[in-house]
Motif scaffolding. Structure first.
Motif, PDB file in Angstrom:
ATOM      1  N   GLN A   1       3.679  18.377   0.662  1.00 14.68           N
ATOM      2  CA  GLN A   1       3.305  19.750   1.006  1.00 14.68           C
ATOM      3  C   GLN A   1       1.787  19.912   0.973  1.00 14.68           C
ATOM      4  O   GLN A   1       1.107  19.323   0.131  1.00 14.68           O
ATOM      5  CB  GLN A   1       3.929  20.740   0.021  1.00 14.68           C
ATOM      6  CG  GLN A   1       5.423  20.838   0.119  1.00 14.68           C
ATOM      7  CD  GLN A   1       5.960  21.836  -0.882  1.00 14.68           C
ATOM      8  OE1 GLN A   1       5.628  21.790  -2.058  1.00 14.68           O
ATOM      9  NE2 GLN A   1       6.790  22.746  -0.406  1.00 14.68           N
ATOM     10  N   GLU A   2       1.270  20.719   1.872  1.00 14.46           N
ATOM     11  CA  GLU A   2      -0.182  20.973   1.948  1.00 14.46           C
ATOM     12  C   GLU A   2      -0.759  21.427   0.606  1.00 14.46           C
ATOM     13  O   GLU A   2      -1.835  20.998   0.207  1.00 14.46           O
ATOM     14  CB  GLU A   2      -0.485  22.031   3.019  1.00 14.46           C
ATOM     15  CG  GLU A   2      -0.264  21.562   4.437  1.00 14.46           C
ATOM     16  CD  GLU A   2      -1.394  20.716   5.005  1.00 14.46           C
ATOM     17  OE1 GLU A   2      -2.517  20.738   4.457  1.00 14.46           O
ATOM     18  OE2 GLU A   2      -1.126  20.018   5.992  1.00 14.46           O
TER      19      GLU A   2
ATOM     20  N   TRP B   1       2.161  15.977   6.539  1.00 14.36           N
ATOM     21  CA  TRP B   1       1.776  14.767   5.827  1.00 14.36           C
ATOM     22  C   TRP B   1       3.005  14.146   5.178  1.00 14.36           C
ATOM     23  O   TRP B   1       3.814  14.834   4.574  1.00 14.36           O
ATOM     24  CB  TRP B   1       0.746  15.087   4.749  1.00 14.36           C
ATOM     25  CG  TRP B   1      -0.595  15.469   5.280  1.00 14.36           C
ATOM     26  CD1 TRP B   1      -1.092  16.734   5.417  1.00 14.36           C
ATOM     27  CD2 TRP B   1      -1.617  14.588   5.741  1.00 14.36           C
ATOM     28  NE1 TRP B   1      -2.357  16.687   5.942  1.00 14.36           N
ATOM     29  CE2 TRP B   1      -2.709  15.377   6.144  1.00 14.36           C
ATOM     30  CE3 TRP B   1      -1.712  13.204   5.844  1.00 14.36           C
ATOM     31  CZ2 TRP B   1      -3.876  14.831   6.635  1.00 14.36           C
ATOM     32  CZ3 TRP B   1      -2.889  12.658   6.341  1.00 14.36           C
ATOM     33  CH2 TRP B   1      -3.965  13.465   6.734  1.00 14.36           C
ATOM     34  N   ASN B   2       3.114  12.828   5.321  1.00 22.57           N
ATOM     35  CA  ASN B   2       4.185  12.073   4.674  1.00 22.57           C
ATOM     36  C   ASN B   2       3.569  10.880   3.961  1.00 22.57           C
ATOM     37  O   ASN B   2       2.588  10.299   4.446  1.00 22.57           O
ATOM     38  CB  ASN B   2       5.215  11.574   5.686  1.00 22.57           C
ATOM     39  CG  ASN B   2       6.042  12.699   6.250  1.00 22.57           C
ATOM     40  OD1 ASN B   2       6.765  13.363   5.532  1.00 22.57           O
ATOM     41  ND2 ASN B   2       5.920  12.934   7.543  1.00 22.57           N
ATOM     42  N   ALA B   3       4.152  10.503   2.834  1.00 23.21           N
ATOM     43  CA  ALA B   3       3.725   9.307   2.107  1.00 23.21           C
ATOM     44  C   ALA B   3       4.618   8.146   2.526  1.00 23.21           C
ATOM     45  O   ALA B   3       5.833   8.310   2.665  1.00 23.21           O
ATOM     46  CB  ALA B   3       3.822   9.542   0.615  1.00 23.21           C
ATOM     47  N   TYR B   4       4.011   6.987   2.734  1.00 23.33           N
ATOM     48  CA  TYR B   4       4.730   5.784   3.146  1.00 23.33           C
ATOM     49  C   TYR B   4       4.394   4.621   2.221  1.00 23.33           C
ATOM     50  O   TYR B   4       3.251   4.499   1.761  1.00 23.33           O
ATOM     51  CB  TYR B   4       4.331   5.378   4.569  1.00 23.33           C
ATOM     52  CG  TYR B   4       4.849   6.302   5.626  1.00 23.33           C
ATOM     53  CD1 TYR B   4       6.068   6.069   6.259  1.00 23.33           C
ATOM     54  CD2 TYR B   4       4.126   7.432   6.003  1.00 23.33           C
ATOM     55  CE1 TYR B   4       6.542   6.929   7.238  1.00 23.33           C
ATOM     56  CE2 TYR B   4       4.592   8.292   6.979  1.00 23.33           C
ATOM     57  CZ  TYR B   4       5.804   8.029   7.588  1.00 23.33           C
ATOM     58  OH  TYR B   4       6.265   8.880   8.549  1.00 23.33           O
TER      59      TYR B   4
ATOM     60  N   TYR C   1       0.820  -1.202   0.000  1.00 21.10           N
ATOM     61  CA  TYR C   1       0.000   0.000   0.000  1.00 21.10           C
ATOM     62  C   TYR C   1       0.857   1.256   0.000  1.00 21.10           C
ATOM     63  O   TYR C   1       1.999   1.232   0.443  1.00 21.10           O
ATOM     64  CB  TYR C   1      -0.887   0.043   1.261  1.00 21.10           C
ATOM     65  CG  TYR C   1      -1.652  -1.216   1.516  1.00 21.10           C
ATOM     66  CD1 TYR C   1      -2.854  -1.467   0.871  1.00 21.10           C
ATOM     67  CD2 TYR C   1      -1.167  -2.176   2.412  1.00 21.10           C
ATOM     68  CE1 TYR C   1      -3.566  -2.637   1.115  1.00 21.10           C
ATOM     69  CE2 TYR C   1      -1.866  -3.345   2.658  1.00 21.10           C
ATOM     70  CZ  TYR C   1      -3.065  -3.575   2.000  1.00 21.10           C
ATOM     71  OH  TYR C   1      -3.759  -4.732   2.235  1.00 21.10           O
ATOM     72  N   VAL C   2       0.243   2.354  -0.445  1.00 19.52           N
ATOM     73  CA  VAL C   2       0.821   3.681  -0.259  1.00 19.52           C
ATOM     74  C   VAL C   2      -0.175   4.420   0.626  1.00 19.52           C
ATOM     75  O   VAL C   2      -1.383   4.406   0.371  1.00 19.52           O
ATOM     76  CB  VAL C   2       1.038   4.416  -1.593  1.00 19.52           C
ATOM     77  CG1 VAL C   2       1.447   5.864  -1.345  1.00 19.52           C
ATOM     78  CG2 VAL C   2       2.090   3.701  -2.434  1.00 19.52           C
ATOM     79  N   ALA C   3       0.335   5.029   1.684  1.00 15.22           N
ATOM     80  CA  ALA C   3      -0.527   5.742   2.633  1.00 15.22           C
ATOM     81  C   ALA C   3       0.020   7.127   2.911  1.00 15.22           C
ATOM     82  O   ALA C   3       1.232   7.342   2.910  1.00 15.22           O
ATOM     83  CB  ALA C   3      -0.624   4.962   3.942  1.00 15.22           C
ATOM     84  N   ALA C   4      -0.887   8.062   3.142  1.00 16.75           N
ATOM     85  CA  ALA C   4      -0.522   9.402   3.601  1.00 16.75           C
ATOM     86  C   ALA C   4      -0.828   9.434   5.096  1.00 16.75           C
ATOM     87  O   ALA C   4      -1.938   9.103   5.520  1.00 16.75           O
ATOM     88  CB  ALA C   4      -1.320  10.469   2.867  1.00 16.75           C
ATOM     89  N   VAL C   5       0.178   9.787   5.891  1.00 16.10           N
ATOM     90  CA  VAL C   5       0.036   9.783   7.343  1.00 16.10           C
ATOM     91  C   VAL C   5       0.486  11.138   7.879  1.00 16.10           C
ATOM     92  O   VAL C   5       1.527  11.660   7.471  1.00 16.10           O
ATOM     93  CB  VAL C   5       0.898   8.655   7.969  1.00 16.10           C
ATOM     94  CG1 VAL C   5       0.778   8.671   9.486  1.00 16.10           C
ATOM     95  CG2 VAL C   5       0.513   7.303   7.401  1.00 16.10           C
ATOM     96  N   LYS C   6      -0.310  11.697   8.781  1.00 19.29           N
ATOM     97  CA  LYS C   6       0.055  12.965   9.406  1.00 19.29           C
ATOM     98  C   LYS C   6       0.881  12.663  10.648  1.00 19.29           C
ATOM     99  O   LYS C   6       0.422  11.939  11.534  1.00 19.29           O
ATOM    100  CB  LYS C   6      -1.183  13.777   9.768  1.00 19.29           C
ATOM    101  CG  LYS C   6      -0.889  15.231  10.010  1.00 19.29           C
ATOM    102  CD  LYS C   6      -2.154  16.060   9.968  1.00 19.29           C
ATOM    103  CE  LYS C   6      -1.806  17.487   9.657  1.00 19.29           C
ATOM    104  NZ  LYS C   6      -2.977  18.338   9.575  1.00 19.29           N
ATOM    105  N   VAL C   7       2.103  13.174  10.677  1.00 21.50           N
ATOM    106  CA  VAL C   7       3.015  12.927  11.802  1.00 21.50           C
ATOM    107  C   VAL C   7       3.571  14.250  12.318  1.00 21.50           C
ATOM    108  O   VAL C   7       3.614  15.246  11.591  1.00 21.50           O
ATOM    109  CB  VAL C   7       4.177  11.984  11.399  1.00 21.50           C
ATOM    110  CG1 VAL C   7       3.663  10.601  11.060  1.00 21.50           C
ATOM    111  CG2 VAL C   7       4.965  12.542  10.255  1.00 21.50           C
TER     112      VAL C   7
ATOM    113  N   ALA D   1       8.115   2.160   5.045  1.00 21.31           N
ATOM    114  CA  ALA D   1       9.205   3.121   4.882  1.00 21.31           C
ATOM    115  C   ALA D   1       8.632   4.426   4.334  1.00 21.31           C
ATOM    116  O   ALA D   1       7.721   4.416   3.505  1.00 21.31           O
ATOM    117  CB  ALA D   1      10.273   2.584   3.932  1.00 21.31           C
ATOM    118  N   LYS D   2       9.185   5.526   4.810  1.00 19.53           N
ATOM    119  CA  LYS D   2       8.761   6.838   4.334  1.00 19.53           C
ATOM    120  C   LYS D   2       9.230   7.026   2.894  1.00 19.53           C
ATOM    121  O   LYS D   2      10.367   6.730   2.553  1.00 19.53           O
ATOM    122  CB  LYS D   2       9.356   7.936   5.217  1.00 19.53           C
ATOM    123  CG  LYS D   2       8.956   9.333   4.815  1.00 19.53           C
ATOM    124  CD  LYS D   2       9.549  10.353   5.769  1.00 19.53           C
ATOM    125  CE  LYS D   2       9.358  11.755   5.262  1.00 19.53           C
ATOM    126  NZ  LYS D   2       9.959  12.742   6.157  1.00 19.53           N
TER     127      LYS D   2
END
Length: 131
Positions: A80-81, A30-33, A14-20, A74-75
């Motif tokens: 960017q917003e 937001w980062n894509a993992y 999967y590819v996920a966007a996670v707010k960290v 893995a990141k």
């Protein structure tokens, strides 16, 4: 010929966007993992990302991960917003079990937001899975 190449269906990747929280800048971001929920390691993962809509397009960014062990993540990149207002595509190619796999993942414009946060595989934080 391209039609003669058998590319199996991608499952449990999967590819996920996670707010960290970024400790250095003291902000949420937001980062894509890339998530490997398979029972085996994936190797030589190549990720090509871009943002686009009818009027705009971002630069194409390329990433490489030598190995991503089973049941890990893995990141890929910081998002960017401003780019979340665009469609964000991640084309992922990798090898596992001696075969090449490929899949395009898409975050539709404005689909990555606080209201869309859900439980996602492997990562302890909530996030948004790409289609």
């Amino acid at each position: 010929m391209k039609k003669d190449i058998d590319i199996p269906k991608v499952e449990n990747v999967y590819v996920a966007a996670v707010k960290v929280y970024n400790e250095s800048f003291k902000v949420d971001e937001w980062n894509a993992y890339l998530i490997n929920d398979r029972d085996e390691t994936i190797e030589m993962a190549l990720i090509v990302s871009k943002g686009y809509d009818e009027n705009k397009q971002t630069s194409v960014i390329r990433h490489k991960l030598e190995k991503l062990p089973s049941k890990s993540f893995a990141k890929i990149e910081f998002i960017q917003e401003e780019v979340l207002a665009l469609n964000n595509q991640f084309q992922v190619t990798f090898f596992a079990d001696g075969k090449m796999f490929e899949k395009k993942y898409l975050f539709r414009k404005n689909s990555v937001n606080e209201k869309a946060l859900r439980e996602i595989p492997i990562i302890p934080n909530k996030g948004v899975l790409a289609e």
